[in-house]
Design an enzyme around this catalytic site. Structure first.
Site, PDB file in Angstrom:
ATOM      1  N   TYR A 141       0.845  -1.209   0.000  1.00  0.00           N
ATOM      2  CA  TYR A 141       0.000   0.000   0.000  1.00  0.00           C
ATOM      3  C   TYR A 141       0.878   1.256   0.000  1.00  0.00           C
ATOM      4  O   TYR A 141       0.781   2.103  -0.895  1.00  0.00           O
ATOM      5  CB  TYR A 141      -0.945  -0.024   1.211  1.00  0.00           C
ATOM      6  CG  TYR A 141      -1.640   1.291   1.451  1.00  0.00           C
ATOM      7  CD1 TYR A 141      -2.470   1.858   0.478  1.00  0.00           C
ATOM      8  CD2 TYR A 141      -1.456   1.996   2.649  1.00  0.00           C
ATOM      9  CE1 TYR A 141      -3.095   3.080   0.698  1.00  0.00           C
ATOM     10  CE2 TYR A 141      -2.085   3.208   2.876  1.00  0.00           C
ATOM     11  CZ  TYR A 141      -2.904   3.749   1.896  1.00  0.00           C
ATOM     12  OH  TYR A 141      -3.514   4.957   2.111  1.00  0.00           O
ATOM     13  N   ARG A 282      -0.524  -5.887  16.199  1.00  0.00           N
ATOM     14  CA  ARG A 282      -0.828  -6.059  14.773  1.00  0.00           C
ATOM     15  C   ARG A 282       0.494  -5.899  14.027  1.00  0.00           C
ATOM     16  O   ARG A 282       1.247  -4.946  14.297  1.00  0.00           O
ATOM     17  CB  ARG A 282      -1.827  -4.969  14.357  1.00  0.00           C
ATOM     18  CG  ARG A 282      -2.351  -5.102  12.953  1.00  0.00           C
ATOM     19  CD  ARG A 282      -3.479  -4.118  12.688  1.00  0.00           C
ATOM     20  NE  ARG A 282      -3.021  -2.723  12.701  1.00  0.00           N
ATOM     21  CZ  ARG A 282      -3.810  -1.676  12.435  1.00  0.00           C
ATOM     22  NH1 ARG A 282      -5.087  -1.867  12.162  1.00  0.00           N
ATOM     23  NH2 ARG A 282      -3.339  -0.453  12.472  1.00  0.00           N
TER      24      ARG A 282
HETATM   25  P1  NAD Z   1     -12.473   5.024   0.573  1.00  0.00           P
HETATM   26  O1  NAD Z   1     -12.270   3.587   0.256  1.00  0.00           O
HETATM   27  O2  NAD Z   1     -13.634   5.397   1.430  1.00  0.00           O
HETATM   28  O3  NAD Z   1     -12.524   5.880  -0.772  1.00  0.00           O
HETATM   29  C1  NAD Z   1     -11.916   5.479  -1.981  1.00  0.00           C
HETATM   30  C2  NAD Z   1     -12.937   5.665  -3.089  1.00  0.00           C
HETATM   31  O4  NAD Z   1     -12.340   5.367  -4.339  1.00  0.00           O
HETATM   32  C3  NAD Z   1     -14.147   4.745  -2.941  1.00  0.00           C
HETATM   33  O5  NAD Z   1     -15.336   5.476  -3.125  1.00  0.00           O
HETATM   34  C4  NAD Z   1     -13.945   3.706  -4.056  1.00  0.00           C
HETATM   35  O6  NAD Z   1     -15.171   3.165  -4.516  1.00  0.00           O
HETATM   36  C5  NAD Z   1     -13.202   4.528  -5.094  1.00  0.00           C
HETATM   37  N1  NAD Z   1     -12.336   3.747  -5.992  1.00  0.00           N
HETATM   38  C6  NAD Z   1     -11.361   2.867  -5.646  1.00  0.00           C
HETATM   39  N2  NAD Z   1     -10.772   2.369  -6.752  1.00  0.00           N
HETATM   40  C7  NAD Z   1     -11.375   2.959  -7.814  1.00  0.00           C
HETATM   41  C8  NAD Z   1     -11.206   2.852  -9.232  1.00  0.00           C
HETATM   42  N3  NAD Z   1     -10.296   2.034  -9.773  1.00  0.00           N
HETATM   43  N4  NAD Z   1     -11.991   3.611 -10.035  1.00  0.00           N
HETATM   44  C9  NAD Z   1     -12.929   4.453  -9.498  1.00  0.00           C
HETATM   45  N5  NAD Z   1     -13.131   4.576  -8.172  1.00  0.00           N
HETATM   46  C10 NAD Z   1     -12.365   3.840  -7.347  1.00  0.00           C
HETATM   47  O7  NAD Z   1     -11.118   5.527   1.254  1.00  0.00           O
HETATM   48  P2  NAD Z   1     -10.820   6.845   2.110  1.00  0.00           P
HETATM   49  O8  NAD Z   1     -10.584   6.425   3.522  1.00  0.00           O
HETATM   50  O9  NAD Z   1     -11.784   7.917   1.795  1.00  0.00           O
HETATM   51  O10 NAD Z   1      -9.409   7.233   1.505  1.00  0.00           O
HETATM   52  C11 NAD Z   1      -9.322   8.061   0.347  1.00  0.00           C
HETATM   53  C12 NAD Z   1      -7.882   8.163  -0.082  1.00  0.00           C
HETATM   54  O11 NAD Z   1      -7.098   8.653   1.005  1.00  0.00           O
HETATM   55  C13 NAD Z   1      -7.262   6.825  -0.488  1.00  0.00           C
HETATM   56  O12 NAD Z   1      -6.466   7.056  -1.620  1.00  0.00           O
HETATM   57  C14 NAD Z   1      -6.411   6.448   0.719  1.00  0.00           C
HETATM   58  O13 NAD Z   1      -5.288   5.698   0.313  1.00  0.00           O
HETATM   59  C15 NAD Z   1      -5.989   7.806   1.251  1.00  0.00           C
HETATM   60  N6  NAD Z   1      -5.707   7.810   2.703  1.00  0.00           N
HETATM   61  C16 NAD Z   1      -6.698   7.539   3.607  1.00  0.00           C
HETATM   62  C17 NAD Z   1      -6.403   7.575   4.971  1.00  0.00           C
HETATM   63  C18 NAD Z   1      -7.468   7.300   6.028  1.00  0.00           C
HETATM   64  O14 NAD Z   1      -7.146   7.383   7.229  1.00  0.00           O
HETATM   65  N7  NAD Z   1      -8.717   7.013   5.663  1.00  0.00           N
HETATM   66  C19 NAD Z   1      -5.101   7.879   5.417  1.00  0.00           C
HETATM   67  C20 NAD Z   1      -4.121   8.139   4.442  1.00  0.00           C
HETATM   68  C21 NAD Z   1      -4.436   8.120   3.092  1.00  0.00           C
HETATM   69  N1  UDP Z   2      -6.019  -0.452  16.806  1.00  0.00           N
HETATM   70  C1  UDP Z   2      -6.373  -1.237  17.891  1.00  0.00           C
HETATM   71  N2  UDP Z   2      -7.517  -1.992  17.796  1.00  0.00           N
HETATM   72  C2  UDP Z   2      -8.311  -1.998  16.676  1.00  0.00           C
HETATM   73  C3  UDP Z   2      -7.944  -1.165  15.578  1.00  0.00           C
HETATM   74  C4  UDP Z   2      -6.783  -0.412  15.683  1.00  0.00           C
HETATM   75  O1  UDP Z   2      -5.682  -1.266  18.913  1.00  0.00           O
HETATM   76  O2  UDP Z   2      -9.321  -2.726  16.657  1.00  0.00           O
HETATM   77  C5  UDP Z   2      -4.801   0.374  16.904  1.00  0.00           C
HETATM   78  C6  UDP Z   2      -3.774   0.114  15.802  1.00  0.00           C
HETATM   79  O3  UDP Z   2      -2.894  -0.929  16.203  1.00  0.00           O
HETATM   80  C7  UDP Z   2      -3.079   1.475  15.709  1.00  0.00           C
HETATM   81  C8  UDP Z   2      -4.176   2.481  16.067  1.00  0.00           C
HETATM   82  O4  UDP Z   2      -5.193   1.719  16.737  1.00  0.00           O
HETATM   83  O5  UDP Z   2      -2.064   1.559  16.678  1.00  0.00           O
HETATM   84  C9  UDP Z   2      -4.796   3.164  14.848  1.00  0.00           C
HETATM   85  O6  UDP Z   2      -5.148   2.142  13.912  1.00  0.00           O
HETATM   86  P1  UDP Z   2      -5.892   2.460  12.543  1.00  0.00           P
HETATM   87  O7  UDP Z   2      -6.073   1.139  11.855  1.00  0.00           O
HETATM   88  O8  UDP Z   2      -7.102   3.273  12.831  1.00  0.00           O
HETATM   89  O9  UDP Z   2      -4.892   3.393  11.761  1.00  0.00           O
HETATM   90  P2  UDP Z   2      -3.366   3.154  11.295  1.00  0.00           P
HETATM   91  O10 UDP Z   2      -2.513   3.538  12.441  1.00  0.00           O
HETATM   92  O11 UDP Z   2      -3.222   1.738  10.894  1.00  0.00           O
HETATM   93  O12 UDP Z   2      -3.231   4.090  10.145  1.00  0.00           O
END
Ligand code: NAD
Ligand code: UDP
Length: 329
Positions: A141, A282
């Protein structure tokens, strides 16, 4: 002129679309709904259901709309799944971005704001993590996100496509108006998993390890509200519109909370005892991840408004208790 948002039906994308619309932007959303939700997308946005890897579909979207810039959320983003199925991540994340940038180059679109991640850093040598820290991703990832950043760097040099890469830390919370929030299946993020306990959907929360070198032994993370992330995307767009050069910014609050502290705050917010039990660590979890976000604050003039984790959890709880089944789709 129109902003194309890929992945705009997802968690962070839908909040950013709502914010773009509220500031008067024209928005087109492309999403294949693999993890997103049609009803999360503002009715004021034009919606295309389809896959960014489908070149003819994307060409139609670019031909039918006068796209000025792209905000690119569409990706697969589960760390564990990426380790067991790396090809899925190279396919969706890297080939998806290749297809998107090819369409941009073909249609003369030269601005993109991109969802990157703290997972590009891997285990940090120092916290808070600055943008200049070494990037040693520990999962496919993080590796594919870093490869996407590098793809943008070369395409800037060759075709003049300017990018802003935003490396988010832990996104959380929900829209303060309670209409949209976080609905992932399976859910992997700590705060929504904790809130499943007061919702009656799980008996207790498992704490993944309490023998880390932190004050209470549990992992420390930097939790940032989804509306502050949305705001940063609009500022990044303004930065590119002003003709600035491509750059990378961390987005976090700069403050760390341990897993135990997050659970305690969720107890306060929900009034539920939320039983917790320690389970094994984890794989691949660094003890402490905290962002230095000074660069985004200085250069983009980003001012996160949700500095208080209790308020962040309140916005999440507000969404989950009104939508216990999420979007119900
Ligand atoms: P999410 O899964 O809710 O949103 C991703 C969206 O992209 C979904 O609606 C999915 O249907 C769409 N999608 C995926 N592949 C596709 C494709 N090939 N064509 C068209 N649509 C497609 O995820 P999120 O939590 O909203 O995250 C959004 C972005 O932010 C992602 O790129 C993720 O890697 C990044 N990100 C998220 C977090 C977090 O904490 N949620 C942290 C760091 C980075
Ligand atoms: N975590 C946990 N129990 C859970 C889910 C997450 O203890 O059921 C912990 C995980 O190990 C990390 C923190 O919570 O230290 C945040 O996890 P999350 O998956 O939300 O985000 P990440 O740190 O992986 O981006």
């Amino acid at each position: 002129m129109t902003i194309l948002v890929t992945g705009g039906a997802g968690y962070i994308g839908s909040h950013t679309v709502a914010e773009l619309i509220s500031r008067g932007e024209n928005v087109v959303v492309v999403d294949n709904l693999v993890t997103g939700h049609r009803s999360a997308v503002s009715a004021a946005a034009r919606f295309y259901e389809g896959d960014i890897r489908d070149a003819s579909f994307l060409n139609r979207v670019f031909a039918e709309n006068e796209i000025e810039a792209v905000i690119h959320f569409a990706a697969s983003s589960l760390v564990g799944e990426s380790v067991s199925n790396p090809l899925k991540y190279y396919d969706n994340n890297l080939l998806g971005t290749f297809s998107l940038v090819s369409a941009m180059a073909g249609h003369g679109v030269n601005k993109i704001v991109f969802s990157s991640t703290a997972a590009t850093y891997g285990e940090p040598e120092r916290v808070p993590i600055e943008e200049t820290a070494p990037t040693r991703p520990e999962s496919p990832y993080g590796e594919t996100k870093l490869a996407m950043e590098n793809l943008f760097r070369w395409c800037d040099q060759a075709y003049g496509i300017k990018f802003v890469s935003l490396r988010y830390f832990n996104a959380c919370g929900a829209h303060p108006d309670g209409t949209i929030g976080e609905d992932h299946t399976p859910e992997s993020h700590l705060i929504p998993i904790i809130l499943q306990v007061p919702l009656g959907q799980r008996e207790q929360i498992g704490i993944f390890g309490d023998d880390y070198r932190t004050e209470d032994g549990t992992c420390i993370r930097d939790y940032i509200h989804v509306m502050d992330l949305a705001d940063a995307h609009l500022l990044a767009l303004a930065y590119l519109r002003a003709g600035n050069s491509s750059d990378i910014f961390n987005l976090g609050s700069g403050t760390g909370f341990s897993v135990k502290q997050v659970i305690e705050l969720a107890r306060e917010v929900t009034g539920h005892p939320i039983p917790a039990a320690v389970s094994p660590r984890r794989a691949g979890d660094p003890a402490v991840l905290i962002a230095s976000s000074g660069k985004a604050q200085q250069v983009l003039e980003w001012k996160p408004r949700y500095n208080d984790l209790k308020t962040i959890i309140e916005t999440a709880w507000n969404w989950h208790k009104e939508h216990p089944q999420g979007y119900g789709d």
